[in-house]
Structures are given as C-alpha cells and as structure tokens.
Scaffold this motif. Structure first.
Motif, PDB file in Angstrom:
ATOM      1  N   LYS D  51       4.047 -12.230 -10.422  1.00 52.49           N
ATOM      2  CA  LYS D  51       4.051 -12.451  -8.974  1.00 52.49           C
ATOM      3  C   LYS D  51       5.174 -11.642  -8.312  1.00 52.49           C
ATOM      4  CE  LYS D  51       2.233 -17.170  -9.313  1.00 52.49           C
ATOM      5  NZ  LYS D  51       0.818 -16.710  -9.274  1.00 52.49           N
ATOM      6  N   ARG D  53       6.477  -8.842  -9.364  1.00 52.92           N
ATOM      7  CA  ARG D  53       6.176  -7.417  -9.345  1.00 52.92           C
ATOM      8  C   ARG D  53       5.098  -7.087  -8.305  1.00 52.92           C
ATOM      9  NH1 ARG D  53       3.383  -4.090 -13.964  1.00 52.92           N
ATOM     10  NH2 ARG D  53       1.736  -4.619 -12.468  1.00 52.92           N
ATOM     11  N   ALA D  54       4.086  -7.929  -8.232  1.00 53.24           N
ATOM     12  CA  ALA D  54       3.028  -7.681  -7.242  1.00 53.24           C
ATOM     13  C   ALA D  54       3.611  -7.674  -5.830  1.00 53.24           C
ATOM     14  CB  ALA D  54       1.934  -8.744  -7.362  1.00 53.24           C
ATOM     15  N   PHE D  55       4.471  -8.655  -5.568  1.00 51.21           N
ATOM     16  CA  PHE D  55       5.075  -8.742  -4.239  1.00 51.21           C
ATOM     17  C   PHE D  55       5.963  -7.538  -3.956  1.00 51.21           C
ATOM     18  CE2 PHE D  55       8.467  -9.855  -1.318  1.00 51.21           C
ATOM     19  CZ  PHE D  55       7.774 -10.405  -0.249  1.00 51.21           C
ATOM     20  N   ASP D  57       6.080  -4.576  -5.400  1.00 48.16           N
ATOM     21  CA  ASP D  57       5.337  -3.306  -5.331  1.00 48.16           C
ATOM     22  C   ASP D  57       4.701  -3.129  -3.958  1.00 48.16           C
ATOM     23  OD1 ASP D  57       5.982  -2.779  -7.935  1.00 48.16           O
ATOM     24  OD2 ASP D  57       3.938  -2.913  -8.730  1.00 48.16           O
ATOM     25  N   MET D  58       4.059  -4.158  -3.490  1.00 48.76           N
ATOM     26  CA  MET D  58       3.400  -4.034  -2.192  1.00 48.76           C
ATOM     27  C   MET D  58       4.429  -3.833  -1.085  1.00 48.76           C
ATOM     28  SD  MET D  58       0.663  -6.564  -0.341  1.00 48.76           S
ATOM     29  CE  MET D  58      -0.701  -6.320  -1.507  1.00 48.76           C
ATOM     30  N   ASP D  61       5.929  -0.212  -1.298  1.00 54.35           N
ATOM     31  CA  ASP D  61       5.011   0.816  -0.803  1.00 54.35           C
ATOM     32  C   ASP D  61       4.940   0.784   0.716  1.00 54.35           C
ATOM     33  OD1 ASP D  61       2.643   2.725  -1.000  1.00 54.35           O
ATOM     34  OD2 ASP D  61       1.758   1.023   0.061  1.00 54.35           O
ATOM     35  N   ALA D 164      -1.480  -2.642   8.144  1.00 56.95           N
ATOM     36  CA  ALA D 164      -1.045  -3.168   6.846  1.00 56.95           C
ATOM     37  C   ALA D 164       0.297  -3.886   6.970  1.00 56.95           C
ATOM     38  CB  ALA D 164      -0.957  -2.030   5.827  1.00 56.95           C
ATOM     39  N   ALA D 167      -0.319  -7.170   8.742  1.00 57.59           N
ATOM     40  CA  ALA D 167      -1.018  -8.053   7.809  1.00 57.59           C
ATOM     41  C   ALA D 167      -0.046  -8.624   6.776  1.00 57.59           C
ATOM     42  CB  ALA D 167      -2.151  -7.283   7.122  1.00 57.59           C
ATOM     43  N   PHE D 168       0.788  -7.750   6.228  1.00 54.64           N
ATOM     44  CA  PHE D 168       1.735  -8.183   5.194  1.00 54.64           C
ATOM     45  C   PHE D 168       2.653  -9.291   5.699  1.00 54.64           C
ATOM     46  CE2 PHE D 168       5.749  -8.079   2.924  1.00 54.64           C
ATOM     47  CZ  PHE D 168       5.326  -8.102   1.608  1.00 54.64           C
TER      48      PHE D 168
END
Lengths: 192, 192, 192, 192, 192, 192
Positions: D51, D53-55, D57-58, D61, D164, D167-168
C-alpha cells in the motif's frame, strides 16, 4: 437471485386479482397481454379503484397520448428525473422502456447513470437539462429556461408536455420511494 | 397593485369559457359557486379536457376524498411542500386554504414561511418533517422514516395518504413553476 | 446501438497495442485472457507506463488483495460511490462486477440505482452508509462514524480498507468524468 | 500547544522505524533528509509495504514528475481541493508546500481559505475553477468545461494532469478524514 | 387564532416596560407612536441597553438612512434574504413593510414566496439575484457579480448598501431563528 | 509576496487618516496602540462615521463585553462561521486572534480548516456544532438544538451570546466577501 422484499413496505395489502372489480380485472388482463405483466405500481394502487383510475388516466394521457415529444423522449425524461431522485422502481421500469423503445440498451444505461455522458442531439440535450433543473431546483426556474427550450426548437406546447412529464415523475418517484415500491423482476432483463 | 403578468407564461392559450365543452363549463360553474372563482390551474388545463379531467380527478380524490388525514392536514402538507419548492401559485392558493380551514391566519403564514416555528402536535410535526424530507431528499427515505411515522400514531394507510399528498404537490409545484402559473388574485386577501 | 463516442474526450491518444512496451503488452494479454477485454481505463493510461503501473498497482492491491472485505463488498462500495458521483464508466464496469461476483443481476442494479432499496445485512448497510457519507460530505466525518462501523462488527483494519476503497473510487470517478471516459461495451450485457 | 491526538484514529499501528523492511527504511531516510521529517501519511501506510509503494508511486509521478503544470500549480490544486473537502491533513501539508514553492506565505493562506480572493492569472484561475467544480459536482462536468480549459491555453495533456491531480486529492482527502490523520506539527510553522 | 408561544424561546426575560431606563422607555414610546407597537425584536434586546442600542443604531442607519436604494428596495432585500433563510420573524415583519411601503400586498407575498415570480425592473431583479447569491453561497461571490450590478446601473456606493442590507438580515435572521423569536401578531394583518 | 490588490473592490474610497473627524482619529490611534494597526474593516467603514460607529459598537459589545463565553470561545466561533462561508478577511483576522488568545497556533489552523479535527471539550464541541448548523442551515434550527446546548452546560444567556456571535459573523463575512475586503498583511504572521 435477490428476491423482492415485497411489492411495497406498507400494510396496505394488494388485493388478490380475483377480488378486483370487473373493470380493473379487464385493465389488468390488457396489461398482461401487452406487457406480459401487471406493473407493481398498478397492483399497489388497486386497493382503491378511484386512485388507480386517477393514476392510470394521467399516466396514459401523458406517456401514451399525442405529443410533440416522441414516446422515447418522454421515457428519457422519466429516467433522467428518476436518476436525480434515485427511485429504484422508476429507474428499473422506465430504464427498460428506454431500452425497448430505442432498441439501444446502452442508451437506457446512460439515462439511468448520467445523461450527460450520452451523445444526444442538442435539442434532446436541452430538454434533459431542463428536466434535470426542474427536478433539482424548481425554485430557480425562470423565463430564461423556457427561452433556452424555445431557442433550440421546442414549441410552447412541447414545453407544456416536457414540464408535465418532469412533474409527473417527481410525483411518482416520491410515491415509490415513500413506500419502498419494488419493480417487477422481469424489467431487469428486458431488452438488454 | 401588481397586476398578474398572465395566467401562465406559455403560448398555450386558455380557451374562452364559452368555447369549452359542456362538461367543463358545468365543472367551472360549480367552481364559481363554491370557490367564487375558477382557479387558474384549472383554466390552464382546460385547453385539453383529458388533461383537465386527469388532474382534477386526482386532486379531488387526494384532497377531498376520505382519509385518516383531515382536510386541513392535507392542506398543511401542500403548503410545506410548496415552501421547499418555492412555488408561488401553490403557496398562495393552499396558504389561503390553510387560513380558511383552520380559521387561523397565522397558521397559514407559518406553513408558508417555516413550519418549524409553529406550535404543532408531535403527530402533525412528524408528518410535516416527513413531508419536508420526502420533498428535499427523496433518495434518502428509508424504513426508519416510515417507522417514525408509525411510532407517533400514523397508520400505514395514513402513510399512503401523506406520501401521495407530498408526491402530488411535488408534481403540481413543478408544473406551476415550469410555466410560471399565476394564482387568482382573490386568494391573497382570503381569510386574513 | 449507440456507438461509444470515443475511449475518452482528450487528445491524448491511446497507443496501438503493438507500440506498447513488452511489460504492458503482457499485462494486456492477461486482461484479454481473464476479462475478455482490456478495460478502457487501462488503455487510456497506457500512453504513460509509469501512470499505468501506479494506477494498476493501487487498484490491484485494493480490489484483489487480502482484506476483511470480500471482493463483492469492495465492488459494492465502488458502485455506491460511483452512484453518488454519477460516473458512467465506473457504474458500468463495477455494476457488471457486482452482478458477476454475486450471481445476482438485481443486486447490481440496486447498487447503481439506490443501495437503500436493497435488502442487506445491517453490517453491509452500515458499510455503504459510511461509503455514501464519506463520498458526499467528507468534511463531516467524525469519530462517531467510525464508532458506528465498529459497533456493527467491522474491525479497525476493515475500516482502513472500506475507507481506502471509497477514497479510490472518488479519485477514479473524477478522472473518468473529467475526461469523459467510455466503458467497453461488453460490460453492459455481462451477467444479466 | 495543542498536542496531536495521534497519527490517526484507527487501531492499525504505525510500525516502529527499525521494524520496517530495508527499502522502506531507506525511503524514510530520504524523507528525513529532504523534508526534515517522514510525513505522517507515509508512516500511516507503512504497516503494509504494498500500500505504501502504490501510494508513493502515484504521488511521486503526479506531483513530482514531468508535466505542463508547475509543481506550484499542482500544489495549488491540492490545496483548493482540500479546502472544499476541509481535510485538515492535506490543507496543512500542502498549504505549507504552496508557501514554500511560491515564497509567498499569503498565497498559501489564500488557497486554504478561498482561492477566489487571490489575484491569479486567468489561466490559473480557470484551472482552479475546474478543480473546484470537479471536486464539488463531478456529475456535472461536461465538454463545455474542457473547452473552457482549452480556450484559456491548457493543452489536452495538461487537462489530463489537472484532472489527475484533482482526482488524487479527492482520494487522499477522504482517506485522511476517514481515519482522522494528523499532519506533522512541523508543517504549521514552515515558510510563514 | 394560534397564540404566539412566547416572544422568544430563551430564559432571558424581557423586562417590563416600567423597569427600563428612561432612554429605552422613550424609544419604545416613539415605536408605539409610529408603528403602533414595540417590535418584539427590540423588546427582546431590551434586557441589555448596550445590545439594544447597537442593534437599533445599525438598523436605523441601514434601513432608514440616506441611500441610493429606496426604503422599499431595502425592505425587498430584507424579505428575499429572509426567504432563503426561512426566518418567520423577519418574513412577517418585513413582508408587512413591503406591503405597506409599496401599497401592493401581492408584492409582499411575492418577496416572501419567490421573488423570481415577480415582475420587476431588470435593475431590481439583478439586485435581488445578488442578494440571493450572497445569502446562499457567499463563498462564490466574485468580481463578476459586482460587475453585473454595475452594468445594470448600480453605483459602487449602492453596492455597499445592497451588500450591507443583505449582510444585516443574514445576521438578524440567524439571531431570530436561533432563539425562535416570534413577531408581533399585528404584522400579519397589516396592509393586506 | 502577493500584494494585496486593494483594501476592498468598491469605488468607495477609504479617507486619508488626516481627513477623519476627531473621534475617529482618536479611535484609530487606540487601534494603532493596542493592535499595531487599524484593521482594514474599520478603515473601510470610516467613509461614514455613523456606519463605523454602529459596526464598532456592536463588535465591541459582542466580542469584548461581559459574557459567559471566554474571548477565545467567541473568536473560535468567529473562525468556524467564517470557515463555512470561506471569508478570507475574517479567517485571517480572527484566525490570528485564536492563535494569539490561546497561545496555540495549531488551534487557529484547526478552526480555519475543520474544527471537527480539533480535540475540544464536549461543551466547546457542541457550541461549534451549533455555530456550524446555524450558519449552514438556519431554517432547520429547532428547540432540540437549544436543548443540546443546555444539556451540555450552556445557560440560556450563553445561548444568546453564542447565537449573537454566529449571527454577527454571518453578517460580517457577507459584507467582506461582497466587497472583496482584504485583511491587513500583518495578521498572517501573527502568533505563529
């Protein structure tokens, strides 16, 4: 398969078909023949023939009578209004009608989910924008809104019918959600 | 005195009385006799006898027929719904009806302005809270809301009538604001 | 049949499959195999492998990873959130997932139209009420809301997952509506 | 000085730094070095490396990667979105970032309090109006809204990034308020 | 006749007239003479002469002082603001003032019920649209809104007075509803 | 550093200090002495001594006079109300006051951003919940809301002061946003 909980949540029992007066029995026979079912809304009203007749007369005139709006357009309005009000009964029954009348299952989904994502003619888009506003914020309707409808090609007589259809489903949605009316299951798979 | 702009804003002319069919003429004569006027809403619908009959049948059954709700209670609902939707026609006509039926001019003003400021029985207060919620946020009605009505003493059959009255005026308000229907002037001074 | 207008409304072209890097090609082959399609959301993101991976990693962890919530419950949240935001893409894709995972087409419709009309366990109803509130009025979430989830049987770890799922679809809905992303047509007829 | 109640309200404990895997430890060392702290949002996610890393990374970016939007513009969007949702964590952390990146403490306050009171270029004002609408009423976004962005000079690729980012933070705000995440105290006095 | 429940709902007693200081007694004598009553709002504040004077000074300057707005226009704003906030006290007292000052009972009803149904000059309509927006969504007022007022003929000094009047009744409405202040009965029948 | 655009957006010039009457000059000298500045709101009103005095008398009585509420509590209400209305002027000036009076910079930020994230006594939390409701939905205040305040320990006299403070800032916020009033820059760095 999730079973309908009931036809509606009130202890106002739906009479058995055989106990209805002759006129209502005949009307329901016609429903069976034309629609393959008696819509639960009609069954619900059948405990009182005066209420059933008032409802079905108004519905028939509005949705099936002569109008500058096509039957599909009237059903599109019905679904867009019901989408604002999140009425499970009307979204189900009239979503099916949009699929059926248009031969376009996706159009039915678009009306249920968000009509703004549909590719519509400017004239129909304007009609649905008005339907949405008259449903959400009736207090804010002004001459400007009628002018917008006229400018895109709707006649004053059409505006009457658009308004009457929007108004009717704001009634019908509220009656359905107030008593938690459940649609006939058959609608769900119709015209997919 | 501010003159009514018109009966309504659409170019859907109100027929002259003498051009109406016999049945409608008779109905309007009764209105004159009982109310001292033909309400503009009926005049507006008279261009199409089917629409007029559907509307007046539903109205008559709902507001004048047998019910566990008194006529005054049904008029109170009418005004509270119209206050949410800010419908000038219905606030005027049904505000007058509340004043008339209750013999209490201030009660009419309270329903128009904010029913929460009125001193009501808990049973009537609960009824109007439901009317307000079903009007504002129909999507959020749940079994809990019906239970609240039952707990304070309304029967399921009464809940049907409360719901149907709320629903009807959500229709009627929207039709009136959509076409900017003006109430007969006489209402304003009635029962003050 | 209403043709999709496009995959999305922006001039940010979806690359041809053959032009994608090897990793993405393989990922899309797996999609084809498992889902019978590459979901348009993934195609949309494929113009930038970093964005695609970030999105799919988060999605995969959240919707397919270990959790105290069943996959169906996570999809139910996805649809309820998307119903508030009226996101055509997510309602279509995740509505299909609810129908598929539950084997109950009507449950999918209920989540799309109004989850309050569904017959759910109190635990699931409470979960969806929280999802609805966190979507509509995040500013008003308080300890009381977490307590309500705990009292009905959700663990604090479950509350994390419920919250993360609600949060994710509030992102995904907004991305989709911002660019008018169209769902693959195949979803509409799935699991009816 | 009001002490933070906790890092967040859930019983999903934040692991001690020494118990984290090597990769996370290294990531947090870099945070210490660059930011002078490990932001509480990252500490919160560290109980589950996937979780986290996913957070991150997004986030990386989106907020730090190449874009037609400056880093400051992305932070301005973050704060405006968080102002609608009233997210204490994100207003604090990203308000500080706006102050830092702009060297203009008042600009940070303006984004937190009401971006409409700021003196912005028409291009940035239009970007923030879109951010506000996409946050408040995603269901009402239409082609017209994208056109407004294009007309003032944003490219379609920029619109992707604006969308994006909006949205984030609609995701991140909801995760933070759902678990009552508290920002590191150090943010409050940064770049005043 | 529905009896007023009380002057207001708090246990902050209204002093007897004879116990008031000489200045207040004189002020109330003038009220009696000019208005035929001491408005309940003034009676309510009389427990504290400083509060009474602050309120009546501000009120007097705003509603009775020199201005580019006529007294009637200021009263129209008062009623439109109170209609948004549904303040029973102010709708009653200032609705009567509109009827009185205009000599047009229906204009008073229109302001109470929905100013959009009134036939107003474009300049007055614009003034009331601004009053309505500043009341409903103050956060969204922008230069554009001031420009609209200027374009229709209001001076900047007039905009000050319009704004101050809208602002004052947003205060007064909230004070009245917070303590459930009841208007003097005499207002209801005035100038019908 | 973003320069204030102006003191306010209207062409209602702020007089030069030397041109003010003796009383106002003296009042402003006291402001300079006590606050280190003349707040822009006072400068704005100084074009008309009657308006300035009415405003400052009411403000002084309310915020500085005797009350069961501490000065800090009154400032907390000021900020919470201004946070709903997103008033840049009042959030800035009264946010500084909360920081100053509490000696707790973070408390000021919490009131600006979302008071629900603060750790408050139940009595203060209830006070702010009432302030928030009276600001957002005055029409829905009922006896129940006053009862909640009494049950947690506020006297009826306190409820008067809470209500009056909420009401005042609903006025002051609207005046400020209507004319785009800019706060003195010095507030931003105060008591950080």
């Amino acid at each position: 398969m999730s079973q309908p909980k009931y036809i509606h949540a009130l202890d106002v029992p739906v009479p058995e078909r055989k106990d209805l007066d002759a006129g209502t029995q005949k009307y329901f026979d016609i429903c069976d023949e034309k629609l393959g079912m008696v819509p639960n809304v009609l069954a619900s009203y059948s405990f009182d023939p005066a209420k059933l007749r008032a409802f079905s007369d108004m519905y028939g005139d509005l949705m099936l009578g002569d109008s500058g709006l096509s039957k599909l357009e009237r059903e599109m309005i019905a679904v867009v209004v019901s989408s604002v009000n999140k009425c499970f009964y009307c979204l189900t029954a009239h979503g099916a009608a949009v699929r059926e009348l248009s031969g376009d299952p996706i159009l039915g989904e678009l009306m249920v989910m968000n009509y703004r994502a549909a590719e519509l003619s400017p004239k129909q888009k304007t009609m649905l924008d008005f339907a949405n506003k008259l449903t959400e914020t009736p207090a804010k309707i002004e001459e400007e809104d009628r002018k917008t409808l006229r400018d895109i090609g709707w006649s004053d007589r059409d505006i009457w019918d658009i308004s009457a259809t929007v108004a009717f489903f704001n009634m019908s949605n509220r009656m359905s959600v107030a008593i938690d009316m459940m649609p006939n299951e058959a609608y769900h798979s119709q015209a997919r």
